[in-house]
Motif scaffolding. Structure first.
Motif, PDB file in Angstrom:
ATOM      1  N   UNK A 143       0.897  -1.139  -0.133  1.00 21.11           N
ATOM      2  CA  UNK A 143       0.136   0.129   0.153  1.00 21.11           C
ATOM      3  C   UNK A 143       0.949   1.394   0.128  1.00 21.11           C
ATOM      4  N   UNK A 144       1.920   1.088  -0.627  1.00 21.35           N
ATOM      5  CA  UNK A 144       2.793   2.347  -0.830  1.00 21.35           C
ATOM      6  C   UNK A 144       3.286   2.644   0.555  1.00 21.35           C
ATOM      7  N   UNK A 145       3.745   1.621   1.373  1.00 18.53           N
ATOM      8  CA  UNK A 145       4.266   1.673   2.778  1.00 18.53           C
ATOM      9  C   UNK A 145       2.972   2.343   3.377  1.00 18.53           C
ATOM     10  N   UNK A 146       1.840   1.844   3.115  1.00 16.79           N
ATOM     11  CA  UNK A 146       0.383   2.322   4.063  1.00 16.79           C
ATOM     12  C   UNK A 146       0.400   3.976   3.706  1.00 16.79           C
ATOM     13  N   UNK A 147       0.866   4.383   2.879  1.00 12.09           N
ATOM     14  CA  UNK A 147       0.473   5.619   2.580  1.00 12.09           C
ATOM     15  C   UNK A 147      -0.686   5.979   1.953  1.00 12.09           C
ATOM     16  N   UNK A 148      -1.294   4.840   1.350  1.00 14.11           N
ATOM     17  CA  UNK A 148      -2.512   4.453   0.555  1.00 14.11           C
ATOM     18  C   UNK A 148      -3.558   3.499   1.346  1.00 14.11           C
ATOM     19  N   UNK A 149      -4.643   3.616   1.077  1.00 17.19           N
ATOM     20  CA  UNK A 149      -5.490   2.748   1.854  1.00 17.19           C
ATOM     21  C   UNK A 149      -6.131   1.770   0.884  1.00 17.19           C
ATOM     22  N   UNK A 150      -5.985   2.002  -0.254  1.00 18.63           N
ATOM     23  CA  UNK A 150      -6.487   1.432  -1.631  1.00 18.63           C
ATOM     24  C   UNK A 150      -5.723   1.363  -2.716  1.00 18.63           C
ATOM     25  N   UNK A 151      -5.447   0.041  -3.243  1.00 17.88           N
ATOM     26  CA  UNK A 151      -4.394   0.094  -4.391  1.00 17.88           C
ATOM     27  C   UNK A 151      -5.340  -0.834  -5.357  1.00 17.88           C
ATOM     28  N   UNK A 152      -4.881  -0.556  -6.792  1.00 17.93           N
ATOM     29  CA  UNK A 152      -5.552  -1.434  -7.736  1.00 17.93           C
ATOM     30  C   UNK A 152      -4.643  -2.511  -8.046  1.00 17.93           C
ATOM     31  N   UNK A 153      -5.025  -3.587  -8.873  1.00 14.22           N
ATOM     32  CA  UNK A 153      -4.104  -4.484  -9.711  1.00 14.22           C
ATOM     33  C   UNK A 153      -4.803  -4.474 -11.150  1.00 14.22           C
ATOM     34  N   UNK A 154      -3.953  -4.345 -12.179  1.00 15.60           N
ATOM     35  CA  UNK A 154      -4.406  -4.263 -13.555  1.00 15.60           C
ATOM     36  C   UNK A 154      -3.327  -5.278 -14.117  1.00 15.60           C
ATOM     37  N   UNK A 155      -4.042  -6.502 -14.602  1.00 14.73           N
ATOM     38  CA  UNK A 155      -3.141  -7.440 -15.289  1.00 14.73           C
ATOM     39  C   UNK A 155      -3.149  -7.239 -16.905  1.00 14.73           C
ATOM     40  N   UNK A 156      -2.069  -7.526 -17.484  1.00  8.19           N
ATOM     41  CA  UNK A 156      -2.075  -7.270 -19.075  1.00  8.19           C
ATOM     42  C   UNK A 156      -2.511  -8.602 -19.788  1.00  8.19           C
ATOM     43  N   UNK A 157      -2.345  -9.679 -19.008  1.00  7.53           N
ATOM     44  CA  UNK A 157      -2.513 -10.963 -20.024  1.00  7.53           C
ATOM     45  C   UNK A 157      -3.730 -11.609 -19.181  1.00  7.53           C
ATOM     46  N   UNK A 158      -3.778 -11.963 -18.003  1.00 10.94           N
ATOM     47  CA  UNK A 158      -4.844 -12.700 -17.498  1.00 10.94           C
ATOM     48  C   UNK A 158      -5.343 -12.474 -16.246  1.00 10.94           C
ATOM     49  N   UNK A 159      -6.934 -12.397 -16.040  1.00 11.62           N
ATOM     50  CA  UNK A 159      -7.598 -12.031 -14.962  1.00 11.62           C
ATOM     51  C   UNK A 159      -8.255 -10.642 -15.201  1.00 11.62           C
ATOM     52  N   UNK A 160      -8.986 -10.418 -14.176  1.00  9.35           N
ATOM     53  CA  UNK A 160      -9.574  -8.985 -14.225  1.00  9.35           C
ATOM     54  C   UNK A 160      -9.001  -7.778 -13.331  1.00  9.35           C
ATOM     55  N   UNK A 161      -9.256  -6.660 -13.753  1.00 12.54           N
ATOM     56  CA  UNK A 161      -8.694  -5.642 -12.904  1.00 12.54           C
ATOM     57  C   UNK A 161      -9.312  -5.651 -11.334  1.00 12.54           C
ATOM     58  N   UNK A 162      -8.916  -5.385 -10.150  1.00 11.21           N
ATOM     59  CA  UNK A 162      -9.299  -5.491  -8.872  1.00 11.21           C
ATOM     60  C   UNK A 162      -8.723  -4.260  -8.037  1.00 11.21           C
ATOM     61  N   UNK A 163      -9.683  -4.016  -6.998  1.00 11.81           N
ATOM     62  CA  UNK A 163      -9.113  -3.352  -5.783  1.00 11.81           C
ATOM     63  C   UNK A 163      -8.619  -3.960  -4.801  1.00 11.81           C
ATOM     64  N   UNK A 164      -7.566  -3.520  -3.983  1.00 13.95           N
ATOM     65  CA  UNK A 164      -7.086  -3.971  -2.726  1.00 13.95           C
ATOM     66  C   UNK A 164      -7.481  -3.203  -1.543  1.00 13.95           C
TER      67      UNK A 164
END
Ligand code: HEM
Ligand SMILES: *[C@@H]1O[C@H](CO)[C@@H](O)[C@H](O)[C@H]1NC(C)=O
Length: 526
Positions: free
Chosen positions: A72-93
């Motif tokens: 979480x950028x050393x917890x400076x953020x409360x939410x991050x996203x993950x976006x894949x190029x090849x497999x799977x869908x984008x998500x939030x953590x």
């Protein structure tokens, strides 16, 4: 001249593919509104991404633990996203208490769903209270809840005491002054499996049944062992196509055998319970008794109220896995940390002795008077959260507000997966100062409803009282008899030992485990 050269065709196809991936990626970035986060080839929640190890090029299932300090950028953020190029869908953590609460406390109002695609491992066994949504979830939850009564917790207390005694005797500790146990975790795992099998399913489950993982059914492979293997091999089971089990590969034959054995064990148990109920004078809706009795009785109540057969097995599996690895992991962690922090162990023991004395058996009432011991238990769940990823999908657009990095609103589109990263939440220094320290005192005076390690809102852990009763009983029995110490390697300090333990901890597919720990127990002379 006009002919298409094979190389040209290949190049063309490659270009089209590359263009489609770039487009997928940009659509993904739009879906997560360009929120900061990870960009990777395979989503950690895709089968391939989950199976591949955590490395700089792949987050894998393990990234929430391995990269916990930086995700979480050393917890400076409360939410991050993950976006894949090849497999799977984008998500939030999500990695903060505030945002987890916002999301999950209103989850019925904003109609969040558990995404089926991320629960395929569970759904192999049927729908259950853990996987179902909306009215079907309500039905499952109602049937389950009706069995989680004080009567059940009394049984949990009694059976935990019995199982502790069976363990001490079967392990040959009765006349020992000191015992050294390598890979201690195998014992709590067996304790909790035996307790849930007896208390929720009324199954006879003698401690003496073997734990030989390589045994065949004839040689005494036990349901507990089979369940553990099934939990650990779920990703493999999902990845390997059916026909592959016909190939001459012994390890696959073995895996298939174990899965079939567990399925047969559960189906036989359902059939036996059904016969027992048929012979009873009570109508299905009058049946009380353990979870299992109620599940089977509910399946006889008729389709609208009741459950399908597959749902019974689904719930059995869900309860067995939700109710045994989780507690076992935390019991291992608690004894390990009380071994590292001898002063905390002393304080826990003093509390036990002052409330219950040295040899009286604990009662449910006693267990309510052990706030320090309970805090040690919570603190170990915080450090090694067994309910590790809480997965949801939005069914409408929602807004969440955040405080970090700056106060703002984040818009989440309908149909997006949002994952509460319980490791991130519970290692976040804004919510848990000095997150790497074992500090039971941080739980002192926290209201039960605010204990975040069991989740939030309507779908929070259904087994909290069950697990607390079981864990406290076991710890009371254990700590009165034994002084726990850690088994240091040559030249190792307790600090090094703790680092080693943390390095060993890992995701197990469904849950999170402290892994193998070596402990030493010295009999307390009273
Ligand atoms: C240390 C032990 C345990 C921990 C840390 C734990 C943690 C959790 C968490 C965080 C959730 C929420 C999942 C989500 O929101 O997606 C959950 C749900 C659940 N837990 Fe536990 N759990 C533990 C023990 C148990 C036990 C012993 C049982 C059963 C006897 C149990 C049964 C369940 C069930 C059925 C659900 C799903 C509830 C629903 O969706 O309505 N858990 N648990
Ligand atoms: C979210 O916020 C935006 C602007 O702040 C607003 O237009 C929109 O209606 C909100 N959406 C929901 C679902 O509350």
């Amino acid at each position: 001249m006009n002919g298409l050269s094979p190389i040209g065709v290949a190049m063309g196809l490659l270009l089209v593919f590359a263009a489609s991936r770039v487009q997928k990626f940009y659509r993904g970035l739009q879906m997560v509104s360009n929120v900061h986060g990870m960009r990777m080839l395979f989503s950690p929640m895709s089968l391939l991404g989950a199976i591949l190890p955590t490395a700089w090029w792949n987050p894998g299932l393990g990234f929430t633990w391995v990269w916990r300090e930086t995700n979480f950028h050393s917890y400076r953020r409360e939410i991050i996203s993950s976006v894949p190029f090849l497999l799977g869908s984008p998500m939030f953590y999500i990695g903060s208490l505030g945002m987890s609460r916002q999301l999950l406390m209103n989850e019925r109002k904003i109609s969040l769903e558990k995404p089926k695609g991320l629960l395929v491992g569970l759904l192999l066994w049927g729908e259950s209270v853990v996987s179902a949504n909306e009215d079907i979830w309500k039905k499952h939850r109602r049937i389950m809840m009706s069995a989680f009564t004080p009567t059940m917790y009394s049984l949990v207390l009694d059976e935990t005491i019995s199982v502790y005694r069976e363990m001490v005797s079967a392990e040959g500790w009765l006349d020992q002054k000191e015992v050294v146990v390598d890979n201690f975790n195998r014992l709590p795992v067996k304790v909790t499996f035996t307790v849930i099998a007896r208390c929720a399913f009324g199954l006879e489950m003698p401690w003496s049944a073997g734990t030989d993982r390589t045994a065949s059914v004839e040689e005494g492979l036990t349901p507990g062992e089979a369940l553990r293997i099934v939990c650990e091999t779920t990703l493999t089971r999902l990845a390997v196509p059916r026909w592959a089990y016909k190939l001459p590969i012994p390890s696959l034959h073995r895996l298939d055998m174990v899965w079939n054995y567990l399925a047969k064990f559960m189906n036989d148990a359902v059939a036996a319970k059904r016969e027992e109920l048929a012979a009873s004078d009570l109508r299905p809706e009058q049946q009380t008794g353990d979870v299992f009795t109620r599940l089977v009785a509910a399946s006889d109540e008729g389709a609208s109220l009741g459950l399908e057969d597959a749902d019974i097995v689904g719930n059995m599996f869900a309860l067995m896995f939700a109710g045994h690895e989780t507690t076992a992991n935390v019991l291992s962690a608690t004894l390990t940390f009380l071994g590292i922090y001898q002063d905390a162990q002393e304080q826990a023991l003093n509390e036990i002795v002052s409330v219950i004395g040295n040899d009286r058996l604990p009662t449910l009432d006693d267990l309510r008077k052990l706030p320090f011991l309970l805090s040690c238990f919570y603190e170990c769940i915080r450090l090694f959260p067994s309910g590790v990823l809480l997965v949801r999908r939005t069914t409408q657009d929602i807004n969440l507000t955040m405080e970090r990095p700056s106060e703002s609103t984040i818009h989440i589109n309908k149909g997006t997966d949002v994952i509460v990263d319980m490791i991130g939440v519970h290692h976040n220094p804004y919510d848990f100062p000095d997150p790497d320290e074992f500090k039971p005192s941080r739980w002192q005076g926290v209201h039960e409803q605010d204990v975040s390690v069991f989740g939030f809102g309507p779908r929070a852990c259904l087994g909290r009282k069950f697990t607390q009763t079981e864990a406290l009983t076991f710890l009371v029995m254990f700590l009165r008899d034994w002084k726990v110490d850690v088994l240091l390697a040559l030249g190792e300090t307790k600090g090094d030992y703790m680092k080693r333990v943390k390095k060993n901890a890992h995701h197990t597919g469904f849950s999170f485990s402290i892994g193998s720990v070596d402990l030493k127990f010295i009999r307390r002379s009273v």
